[in-house]
Design an enzyme around this catalytic site. Structure first.
Site, PDB file in Angstrom:
ATOM      1  N   MET A  63       0.802  -1.219   0.000  1.00  0.00           N
ATOM      2  CA  MET A  63       0.000   0.000   0.000  1.00  0.00           C
ATOM      3  C   MET A  63       0.841   1.278   0.000  1.00  0.00           C
ATOM      4  SD  MET A  63      -2.835  -1.427  -0.398  1.00  0.00           S
ATOM      5  CE  MET A  63      -4.091  -0.165  -0.227  1.00  0.00           C
TER       6      MET A  63
ATOM      7  N   HIS B 192      -4.679  -4.506  -8.653  1.00  0.00           N
ATOM      8  CA  HIS B 192      -5.482  -3.390  -8.150  1.00  0.00           C
ATOM      9  C   HIS B 192      -6.957  -3.815  -8.081  1.00  0.00           C
ATOM     10  CE1 HIS B 192      -6.572   0.707  -7.314  1.00  0.00           C
ATOM     11  NE2 HIS B 192      -7.571   0.557  -8.161  1.00  0.00           N
TER      12      HIS B 192
HETATM   13  C1  GAR Z   1      -6.217  -6.625  -2.539  1.00  0.00           C
HETATM   14  O1  GAR Z   1      -7.591  -6.403  -2.738  1.00  0.00           O
HETATM   15  C2  GAR Z   1      -5.414  -5.822  -3.556  1.00  0.00           C
HETATM   16  O2  GAR Z   1      -6.027  -5.723  -4.810  1.00  0.00           O
HETATM   17  C3  GAR Z   1      -5.363  -4.486  -2.876  1.00  0.00           C
HETATM   18  O3  GAR Z   1      -5.160  -4.765  -1.516  1.00  0.00           O
HETATM   19  C4  GAR Z   1      -5.753  -6.039  -1.218  1.00  0.00           C
HETATM   20  C5  GAR Z   1      -4.695  -6.891  -0.559  1.00  0.00           C
HETATM   21  O4  GAR Z   1      -5.241  -8.078  -0.087  1.00  0.00           O
HETATM   22  N1  GAR Z   1      -4.310  -3.675  -3.400  1.00  0.00           N
HETATM   23  C6  GAR Z   1      -4.383  -2.360  -3.501  1.00  0.00           C
HETATM   24  O5  GAR Z   1      -5.350  -1.718  -3.152  1.00  0.00           O
HETATM   25  C7  GAR Z   1      -3.149  -1.691  -4.069  1.00  0.00           C
HETATM   26  N2  GAR Z   1      -3.376  -0.297  -4.258  1.00  0.00           N
HETATM   27  P1  GAR Z   1      -4.285  -9.263   0.365  1.00  0.00           P
HETATM   28  O6  GAR Z   1      -3.262  -8.651   1.333  1.00  0.00           O
HETATM   29  O7  GAR Z   1      -5.204 -10.211   1.067  1.00  0.00           O
HETATM   30  O8  GAR Z   1      -3.637  -9.839  -0.850  1.00  0.00           O
END
Ligand code: GAR
Length: 255
Positions: A135, A159
């Site tokens: 993030m 994303h």
């Molecule tokens: C996921 O939904 C991914 O797409 C998002 O964070 C989440 C992580 O989940 N990414 C973003 O928003 C990047 N800007 P996870 O830690 O369970 O894989």
């Protein structure tokens, strides 16, 4: 010879995408292996997933690096190879007219943290770096040191929205708030903007009247766990080519 892609992963949170990639490597739907897991967040739950699979991991604690810069920038030396003018010229994260001092501070703190990331990644040679719920925006300082060959980008991101709709930190939240009837996710290469890089793949799912933010996130993640391994395997097979015709950079996928 079968490709054996060395995958580095950066996470900030729970790491369910990381888990999907590890599982896909283990069941050979990705011809590769995860060689390290790094995070900006010492509390990232996904670190436990790395431990369970004996994957080396490290933390570059962005929060404390930012705090010490804010406390006294003189205590936070910039990397020797930091070139503010060059980075500022390339960076497209800020709207025109944004306050220059704010941009300078942002790029300086990013370069400090990113230099620490690069040092932490050094012991683990990798072919592809995947952002799996990482993030923190990456600045040109970091991107240029990873993407040394312009024809073969090495940083991939997932994303939680159908880009170019809803870039930023809350793709599913924005999808829900906007009342969208379809949600989705996108895998793309990283460039100097916020979620603007060439798109590799997308998956969508319908949103029903009874859906909540929680069900949208759940349905979206289910699609992410399919899409990300698929795109990584395309990369492993050498099937992704970024085509630049001067007006746009798109990803061509070989059959
Ligand atoms: C996921 O939904 C991914 O797409 C998002 O964070 C989440 C992580 O989940 N990414 C973003 O928003 C990047 N800007 P996870 O830690 O369970 O894989």
């Amino acid at each position: 010879m079968k490709p054996n892609l060395r995958i580095g992963a950066l996470i900030s949170g729970g790491g369910t995408n990381l888990q999907a990639v590890i599982d896909a490597c283990e069941n050979q739907s990705i011809s590769g292996q995860v060689v390290f897991v790094g995070t900006d967040n010492p509390e990232a739950k996904g670190l436990e997933r790395a431990r369970r699979h004996n994957i080396p991991s490290f933390v570059v604690d962005y929060g404390s690096l930012l705090a010490s810069y804010r406390h006294d920038p003189a205590d936070s030396p910039l990397p020797d190879d930091f070139d503010l003018a060059d980075i500022q010229k390339k960076c497209s994260l800020f709207p025109p007219g944004a306050e220059t001092d704010r941009i300078r501070k942002f790029l300086e703190t990013r370069a400090i943290a990113e230099a620490a990331l690069i040092t932490a990644m050094k012991p683990y040679p990798y072919d592809l770096l995947i952002l799996a719920g990482f993030m923190r925006t990456l600045s040109p300082y970091f991107i240029d040191r990873v993407n040394t060959d312009r024809t073969r980008p090495r940083i991939m991101n997932i994303h939680p929205a159908i880009l170019p709709a809803f870039p930023g930190v809350d793709g599913y939240g924005d999808t829900f708030t906007y009342g969208c009837k379809v949600g989705g996710c996108t895998v793309h290469f990283i460039d100097y903007g916020e979620d603007t890089g060439p798109i590799i793949g997308q998956r969508a799912f319908p949103i029903q009247p009874g859906d909540t933010l929680d069900t949208i996130k759940k349905n979206g993640l289910t699609e992410e766990w399919i899409l990300y391994p698929h795109c990584i395997e395309l990369y492993a097979q050498g099937k992704l080519q970024v085509v630049d015709n001067g007006q746009r950079r798109i990803v061509a996928i070989a059959p």
